[in-house]
Design a protein around this motif. Structure first.
Motif, PDB file in Angstrom:
ATOM      1  N   ASN A   1      32.814  -0.856 -17.649  1.00  0.00           N
ATOM      2  CA  ASN A   1      33.273  -0.286 -18.871  1.00  0.00           C
ATOM      3  C   ASN A   1      32.656   0.777 -19.492  1.00  0.00           C
ATOM      4  OD1 ASN A   1      35.148  -2.679 -18.892  1.00  0.00           O
ATOM      5  ND2 ASN A   1      34.073  -3.659 -20.576  1.00  0.00           N
ATOM      6  N   ASP A   2      33.237   1.600 -20.267  1.00  0.00           N
ATOM      7  CA  ASP A   2      32.794   2.567 -20.923  1.00  0.00           C
ATOM      8  C   ASP A   2      31.988   2.236 -22.070  1.00  0.00           C
ATOM      9  OD1 ASP A   2      32.818   5.054 -22.466  1.00  0.00           O
ATOM     10  OD2 ASP A   2      34.818   5.200 -23.007  1.00  0.00           O
ATOM     11  N   SER A   3      30.890   2.578 -21.860  1.00  0.00           N
ATOM     12  CA  SER A   3      29.788   2.160 -22.896  1.00  0.00           C
ATOM     13  C   SER A   3      29.719   3.115 -24.280  1.00  0.00           C
ATOM     14  CB  SER A   3      28.355   1.980 -22.154  1.00  0.00           C
ATOM     15  OG  SER A   3      28.053   3.154 -22.144  1.00  0.00           O
ATOM     16  N   THR A   4      30.335   4.231 -24.059  1.00  0.00           N
ATOM     17  CA  THR A   4      30.510   5.157 -25.303  1.00  0.00           C
ATOM     18  C   THR A   4      31.388   4.392 -26.396  1.00  0.00           C
ATOM     19  OG1 THR A   4      30.305   7.042 -23.787  1.00  0.00           O
ATOM     20  CG2 THR A   4      31.183   7.288 -26.019  1.00  0.00           C
ATOM     21  N   ASP A   5      32.569   3.853 -25.972  1.00  0.00           N
ATOM     22  CA  ASP A   5      33.620   3.236 -26.788  1.00  0.00           C
ATOM     23  C   ASP A   5      33.161   1.826 -27.151  1.00  0.00           C
ATOM     24  OD1 ASP A   5      34.808   5.753 -27.291  1.00  0.00           O
ATOM     25  OD2 ASP A   5      36.564   5.245 -26.019  1.00  0.00           O
ATOM     26  N   TYR A   6      32.465   1.252 -25.984  1.00  0.00           N
ATOM     27  CA  TYR A   6      32.040  -0.176 -26.103  1.00  0.00           C
ATOM     28  C   TYR A   6      30.423  -0.364 -25.959  1.00  0.00           C
ATOM     29  CZ  TYR A   6      36.938  -0.781 -25.828  1.00  0.00           C
ATOM     30  OH  TYR A   6      38.409  -0.846 -26.263  1.00  0.00           O
ATOM     31  N   PRO A   7      29.823   0.087 -27.088  1.00  0.00           N
ATOM     32  CA  PRO A   7      28.319  -0.042 -26.973  1.00  0.00           C
ATOM     33  C   PRO A   7      27.783  -1.349 -26.629  1.00  0.00           C
ATOM     34  CG  PRO A   7      28.977   0.432 -29.055  1.00  0.00           C
ATOM     35  CD  PRO A   7      30.233   0.492 -28.341  1.00  0.00           C
ATOM     36  N   GLU A   8      28.501  -2.569 -26.861  1.00  0.00           N
ATOM     37  CA  GLU A   8      27.984  -3.655 -26.566  1.00  0.00           C
ATOM     38  C   GLU A   8      27.873  -3.752 -24.975  1.00  0.00           C
ATOM     39  OE1 GLU A   8      30.030  -7.294 -28.382  1.00  0.00           O
ATOM     40  OE2 GLU A   8      31.319  -5.523 -28.898  1.00  0.00           O
ATOM     41  N   ASP A   9      28.664  -2.952 -24.013  1.00  0.00           N
ATOM     42  CA  ASP A   9      28.312  -2.876 -22.424  1.00  0.00           C
ATOM     43  C   ASP A   9      27.637  -1.802 -22.228  1.00  0.00           C
ATOM     44  OD1 ASP A   9      29.933  -5.205 -22.499  1.00  0.00           O
ATOM     45  OD2 ASP A   9      31.944  -3.845 -22.423  1.00  0.00           O
ATOM     46  N   SER A  10      26.682  -1.363 -23.032  1.00  0.00           N
ATOM     47  CA  SER A  10      25.414  -0.285 -22.530  1.00  0.00           C
ATOM     48  C   SER A  10      24.461  -0.994 -21.602  1.00  0.00           C
ATOM     49  CB  SER A  10      24.557   0.184 -23.937  1.00  0.00           C
ATOM     50  OG  SER A  10      23.805  -0.755 -24.217  1.00  0.00           O
ATOM     51  N   PHE A  11      23.951  -0.292 -20.897  1.00  0.00           N
ATOM     52  CA  PHE A  11      23.067  -0.469 -20.010  1.00  0.00           C
ATOM     53  C   PHE A  11      21.704  -1.442 -20.549  1.00  0.00           C
ATOM     54  CE2 PHE A  11      19.246   0.433 -16.966  1.00  0.00           C
ATOM     55  CZ  PHE A  11      19.883  -0.225 -15.829  1.00  0.00           C
ATOM     56  N   ASP A  12      21.491  -0.936 -21.635  1.00  0.00           N
ATOM     57  CA  ASP A  12      20.301  -1.563 -22.375  1.00  0.00           C
ATOM     58  C   ASP A  12      20.894  -3.067 -22.763  1.00  0.00           C
ATOM     59  OD1 ASP A  12      18.300   0.207 -22.262  1.00  0.00           O
ATOM     60  OD2 ASP A  12      18.629   1.043 -24.046  1.00  0.00           O
ATOM     61  N   ALA A  13      22.241  -2.919 -23.223  1.00  0.00           N
ATOM     62  CA  ALA A  13      22.854  -4.340 -23.744  1.00  0.00           C
ATOM     63  C   ALA A  13      22.976  -5.200 -22.393  1.00  0.00           C
ATOM     64  CB  ALA A  13      24.114  -4.051 -24.224  1.00  0.00           C
ATOM     65  N   MET A  14      23.346  -4.620 -21.283  1.00  0.00           N
ATOM     66  CA  MET A  14      23.324  -5.564 -19.894  1.00  0.00           C
ATOM     67  C   MET A  14      21.990  -6.061 -19.790  1.00  0.00           C
ATOM     68  SD  MET A  14      25.324  -2.561 -17.644  1.00  0.00           S
ATOM     69  CE  MET A  14      24.960  -3.601 -16.034  1.00  0.00           C
ATOM     70  N   LYS A  15      20.799  -5.329 -19.877  1.00  0.00           N
ATOM     71  CA  LYS A  15      19.574  -6.045 -19.729  1.00  0.00           C
ATOM     72  C   LYS A  15      19.421  -7.163 -20.720  1.00  0.00           C
ATOM     73  CE  LYS A  15      17.202  -1.814 -17.968  1.00  0.00           C
ATOM     74  NZ  LYS A  15      16.153  -1.140 -18.045  1.00  0.00           N
ATOM     75  N   GLU A  16      19.709  -7.050 -21.862  1.00  0.00           N
ATOM     76  CA  GLU A  16      19.350  -8.055 -22.949  1.00  0.00           C
ATOM     77  C   GLU A  16      20.447  -9.065 -22.667  1.00  0.00           C
ATOM     78  OE1 GLU A  16      20.174  -6.318 -26.761  1.00  0.00           O
ATOM     79  OE2 GLU A  16      19.021  -4.655 -26.285  1.00  0.00           O
ATOM     80  N   THR A  17      21.671  -9.122 -22.235  1.00  0.00           N
ATOM     81  CA  THR A  17      22.470 -10.068 -22.074  1.00  0.00           C
ATOM     82  C   THR A  17      22.058 -10.736 -20.753  1.00  0.00           C
ATOM     83  OG1 THR A  17      24.455  -8.746 -23.285  1.00  0.00           O
ATOM     84  CG2 THR A  17      24.923 -10.570 -21.288  1.00  0.00           C
ATOM     85  N   ALA A  18      21.522 -10.254 -19.720  1.00  0.00           N
ATOM     86  CA  ALA A  18      21.064 -10.893 -18.682  1.00  0.00           C
ATOM     87  C   ALA A  18      19.971 -11.830 -18.803  1.00  0.00           C
ATOM     88  CB  ALA A  18      20.832  -9.935 -17.363  1.00  0.00           C
ATOM     89  N   LYS A  19      19.116 -11.140 -19.583  1.00  0.00           N
ATOM     90  CA  LYS A  19      17.762 -11.993 -20.151  1.00  0.00           C
ATOM     91  C   LYS A  19      18.099 -13.421 -21.058  1.00  0.00           C
ATOM     92  CE  LYS A  19      13.085 -11.521 -22.193  1.00  0.00           C
ATOM     93  NZ  LYS A  19      12.461 -10.523 -22.809  1.00  0.00           N
TER      94      LYS A  19
END
Length: 184
Positions: free
Chosen positions: A78-96
């Motif tokens: 996903n485009d994390s510019t328009d969808y910041p919830e899908d940013s790399f940092d958010a991926m790390k948080e979600t996985a944890k």
């Protein structure tokens, strides 16, 4: 939110497109890194999609039941510019937060999603040990976020794969949010 059904781009028997993507462990991952498995499960997913959120327990169950036989690799395109919830940092948080033990990779350029023909989240692809597509489609038969699964489609297909049985239905569409493509 645009709902889409997965489409067929890769056909049964097609070889998995390779990738070299950054994982939430801050290491690069390529398909060849997983050669010691009997198969590969590549799932296009993201953090914000309600269809993916509804599959968190199913994803963790898939890994627990199948992760020693089949490499499970999640890819966020996903485009994390328009969808910041899908940013790399958010991926790390979600996985944890969700307890993901499988590799979760970012497809920053969206080229890998395009090579696979991924359309929605989640959009899973199951390959055999020779990296040939044996099944593309749903994780289970709960097609809406509020539905309860009564059939564990992917676990059943992985069991067939690792025991050498034929997977009768090689495509059973997944439904979810559209991949959020970047503006060209």
């Amino acid at each position: 939110m645009v709902l889409l059904e997965s489409q067929v781009k890769l056909k049964t028997g097609d070889t998995a497109p390779d990738f070299d993507l950054l994982g939430i462990d801050d290491k690069k991952h390529a398909l060849g890194d997983y050669k010691d498995y009997k198969g590969y499960l590549v799932i296009f997913m993201c953090n914000h999609c309600p269809y993916v959120k509804a599959k968190v327990d199913a994803l963790n169950e898939l890994y627990e039941k199948c992760g020693s036989d089949v490499a499970m690799i999640a890819i966020n395109s996903n485009d994390s510019t328009d969808y910041p919830e899908d940013s790399f940092d958010a991926m790390k948080e979600t996985a944890k937060e969700k307890g993901f033990k499988f590799d979760y990779l970012v497809d920053e350029t969206q080229e890998i999603a395009k090579k696979y023909g991924a359309m929605c989240t989640p959009d899973p692809y199951l390959f055999d040990g020779q990296k040939q597509l044996v099944f593309h489609g749903r994780i289970d038969n709960a097609m809406k976020p509020d539905d309860t699964a009564t059939e564990k489609t992917m676990i059943n297909n992985i069991d067939k794969l690792v025991t050498g049985q034929k997977i009768e239905k090689d495509f059973d569409p997944s439904i979810g949010c559209s991949i959020k493509w970047k503006e060209n």
